[in-house]
Design an enzyme around this catalytic site. Structure first.
Site, PDB file in Angstrom:
ATOM      1  N   HIS A   1      94.060  27.572  76.571  1.00  0.00           N
ATOM      2  CA  HIS A   1      93.345  28.232  75.470  1.00  0.00           C
ATOM      3  C   HIS A   1      94.161  28.341  74.181  1.00  0.00           C
ATOM      4  O   HIS A   1      93.632  28.738  73.151  1.00  0.00           O
ATOM      5  CB  HIS A   1      92.745  29.547  75.952  1.00  0.00           C
ATOM      6  CG  HIS A   1      91.736  29.267  77.029  1.00  0.00           C
ATOM      7  ND1 HIS A   1      90.597  28.527  76.775  1.00  0.00           N
ATOM      8  CD2 HIS A   1      91.736  29.527  78.353  1.00  0.00           C
ATOM      9  CE1 HIS A   1      89.921  28.373  77.907  1.00  0.00           C
ATOM     10  NE2 HIS A   1      90.590  28.967  78.882  1.00  0.00           N
TER      11      HIS A   1
ATOM     12  N   ARG B   1      90.174  18.335  80.656  1.00  0.00           N
ATOM     13  CA  ARG B   1      88.751  18.233  81.022  1.00  0.00           C
ATOM     14  C   ARG B   1      88.184  16.910  80.546  1.00  0.00           C
ATOM     15  O   ARG B   1      88.665  16.321  79.575  1.00  0.00           O
ATOM     16  CB  ARG B   1      87.968  19.396  80.407  1.00  0.00           C
ATOM     17  CG  ARG B   1      88.319  20.743  81.018  1.00  0.00           C
ATOM     18  CD  ARG B   1      87.383  21.817  80.500  1.00  0.00           C
ATOM     19  NE  ARG B   1      86.098  21.763  81.142  1.00  0.00           N
ATOM     20  CZ  ARG B   1      85.649  22.628  82.054  1.00  0.00           C
ATOM     21  NH1 ARG B   1      86.398  23.650  82.403  1.00  0.00           N
ATOM     22  NH2 ARG B   1      84.463  22.486  82.583  1.00  0.00           N
TER      23      ARG B   1
ATOM     24  N   ARG C   1      87.795  19.419  75.786  1.00  0.00           N
ATOM     25  CA  ARG C   1      87.471  20.551  74.903  1.00  0.00           C
ATOM     26  C   ARG C   1      88.698  21.376  74.513  1.00  0.00           C
ATOM     27  O   ARG C   1      88.679  22.087  73.536  1.00  0.00           O
ATOM     28  CB  ARG C   1      86.405  21.444  75.536  1.00  0.00           C
ATOM     29  CG  ARG C   1      86.890  22.248  76.698  1.00  0.00           C
ATOM     30  CD  ARG C   1      85.831  23.205  77.210  1.00  0.00           C
ATOM     31  NE  ARG C   1      84.739  22.491  77.856  1.00  0.00           N
ATOM     32  CZ  ARG C   1      83.902  23.069  78.725  1.00  0.00           C
ATOM     33  NH1 ARG C   1      84.026  24.351  78.994  1.00  0.00           N
ATOM     34  NH2 ARG C   1      82.954  22.378  79.307  1.00  0.00           N
TER      35      ARG C   1
ATOM     36  N   GLU D   1      95.717  20.160  86.164  1.00  0.00           N
ATOM     37  CA  GLU D   1      94.380  20.410  86.720  1.00  0.00           C
ATOM     38  C   GLU D   1      93.433  19.329  86.264  1.00  0.00           C
ATOM     39  O   GLU D   1      93.403  18.994  85.071  1.00  0.00           O
ATOM     40  CB  GLU D   1      93.838  21.741  86.201  1.00  0.00           C
ATOM     41  CG  GLU D   1      94.355  22.937  86.926  1.00  0.00           C
ATOM     42  CD  GLU D   1      93.658  24.192  86.416  1.00  0.00           C
ATOM     43  OE1 GLU D   1      92.551  24.114  85.869  1.00  0.00           O
ATOM     44  OE2 GLU D   1      94.269  25.250  86.552  1.00  0.00           O
TER      45      GLU D   1
ATOM     46  N   THR E   1      85.792  27.075  84.730  1.00  0.00           N
ATOM     47  CA  THR E   1      85.604  26.570  86.090  1.00  0.00           C
ATOM     48  C   THR E   1      84.960  27.667  86.934  1.00  0.00           C
ATOM     49  O   THR E   1      85.633  28.605  87.367  1.00  0.00           O
ATOM     50  CB  THR E   1      86.970  26.134  86.680  1.00  0.00           C
ATOM     51  OG1 THR E   1      87.633  25.336  85.701  1.00  0.00           O
ATOM     52  CG2 THR E   1      86.787  25.325  87.940  1.00  0.00           C
TER      53      THR E   1
HETATM   54  N1  PXP Z   1      93.506  28.236  88.312  1.00  0.00           N
HETATM   55  C1  PXP Z   1      92.577  27.267  88.141  1.00  0.00           C
HETATM   56  C2  PXP Z   1      92.439  26.234  89.206  1.00  0.00           C
HETATM   57  C3  PXP Z   1      91.786  27.220  86.968  1.00  0.00           C
HETATM   58  O1  PXP Z   1      90.872  26.254  86.824  1.00  0.00           O
HETATM   59  C4  PXP Z   1      92.010  28.184  85.967  1.00  0.00           C
HETATM   60  C5  PXP Z   1      91.237  28.120  84.700  1.00  0.00           C
HETATM   61  O2  PXP Z   1      91.490  26.943  84.039  1.00  0.00           O
HETATM   62  C6  PXP Z   1      93.000  29.156  86.181  1.00  0.00           C
HETATM   63  C7  PXP Z   1      93.716  29.172  87.375  1.00  0.00           C
HETATM   64  C8  PXP Z   1      93.342  30.181  85.152  1.00  0.00           C
HETATM   65  O3  PXP Z   1      92.236  30.994  84.911  1.00  0.00           O
HETATM   66  P1  PXP Z   1      92.282  31.995  83.691  1.00  0.00           P
HETATM   67  O4  PXP Z   1      92.414  31.160  82.452  1.00  0.00           O
HETATM   68  O5  PXP Z   1      90.972  32.696  83.793  1.00  0.00           O
HETATM   69  O6  PXP Z   1      93.451  32.894  83.886  1.00  0.00           O
END
Ligand code: PXP
Length: 253
Positions: free
Chosen positions: A15, A50, A54, A75, A106
């Protein structure tokens, strides 16, 4: 069960890229955030490339591979395009997540049980290339067993339902979700899987999950990047690290 194993914190920097992309320029720089996170005590950096790009871009992943001194948890969705990218970079870890274009984040765990054959073939070359493969799933026995059968070394349990229930003030549902997360982390650990957890965690929700002895890593992003607006990234991460360590001490005591 007491644990002497340190609970790792993976900081998700997606983010930072979201804010950068809102203006289409170079600021704020996710690589700079990654370096600050490392210095603040992050044990790893997580980034989700992604399909629609994005937030994190291909260039961000390249940059992270160059500058990071801690492991990158990459990821990605189980697509041919992402597999090629992962095989080119060979990150420390690859976390397979479900991805829908229309979702804001997600939303659920991966349906491993329904796609067992395809996923087994999909992750095999990633493992051969030296990446640890993690599968992002709900706290569900069927999915854990399927993840184990396809050869994953790690599962990451989706904590979103727990965090949502907590945010809505639905304590009963939050407790039920925590109970499932705890039971399923014990179950997965018993099968020989390494257990991670994440999604939606905040200062208010992290402690009970951090106290599960079988959980070895938490991946946290959105809340930390939001807190960085008020506290700065380093203090925001240090505060999270402190809460995790305190919860862990309670377990060992
Ligand atoms: N773990 C996974 C597999 C995720 O997809 C995400 C979100 O991208 C996170 C952890 C972290 O989630 P958050 O940004 O809500 O802390």
């Amino acid at each position: 069960m007491a644990t002497d194993e340190k609970l790792r914190l993976g900081v998700n920097i997606d983010h930072v890229a979201t804010v950068r992309n809102a203006r289409g320029g170079a600021y704020p720089d996710p690589l700079r955030a990654a370096k600050i996170a490392q210095a603040a005590g992050a044990d790893g950096i997580t980034a989700h490339l992604r399909e629609d790009r994005r937030h994190i871009s291909d260039a961000d992943i390249e940059g992270l591979m160059e500058v990071l001194t801690v492991p990158l948890n990459f990821e990605m969705a189980a697509t041919d395009e992402m597999q090629k990218i992962a095989l080119r970079h060979k990150p420390h870890a690859v976390c397979i997540v479900p991805e829908k274009r229309e979702e804001r984040t997600t939303e659920g765990g991966l349906e491993v049980a329904r796609e067992e054959n395809r996923l087994a073939h999909f992750i095999a070359p990633l493992r051969e290339a030296g990446s640890r493969v993690s599968i992002f799933i709900a706290a569900d026995k069927r999915q854990i067993e399927a993840a184990n059968r396809i050869g994953a070394e790690v599962i990451e349990l989706h904590t979103g339902a727990y965090c949502d229930a907590f945010a809505e003030g639905n304590w009963k549902a939050a407790q039920q979700e925590l109970k499932s997360l705890e039971e399923m982390s014990t179950y997965a650990h018993g099968l020989g899987l390494e257990v991670h957890a994440g999604h939606g965690l905040t200062y208010d929700t992290v402690s009970p999950v951090a106290a599960f002895p079988e959980v070895r890593e938490l991946n946290i992003g959105h809340f930390l990047i939001g807190e960085a607006i008020f506290l700065g990234l380093e203090p925001a991460i240090k505060k999270m690290r402190g809460l995790m360590d305190t919860a862990r001490q309670g377990v060992a005591a």
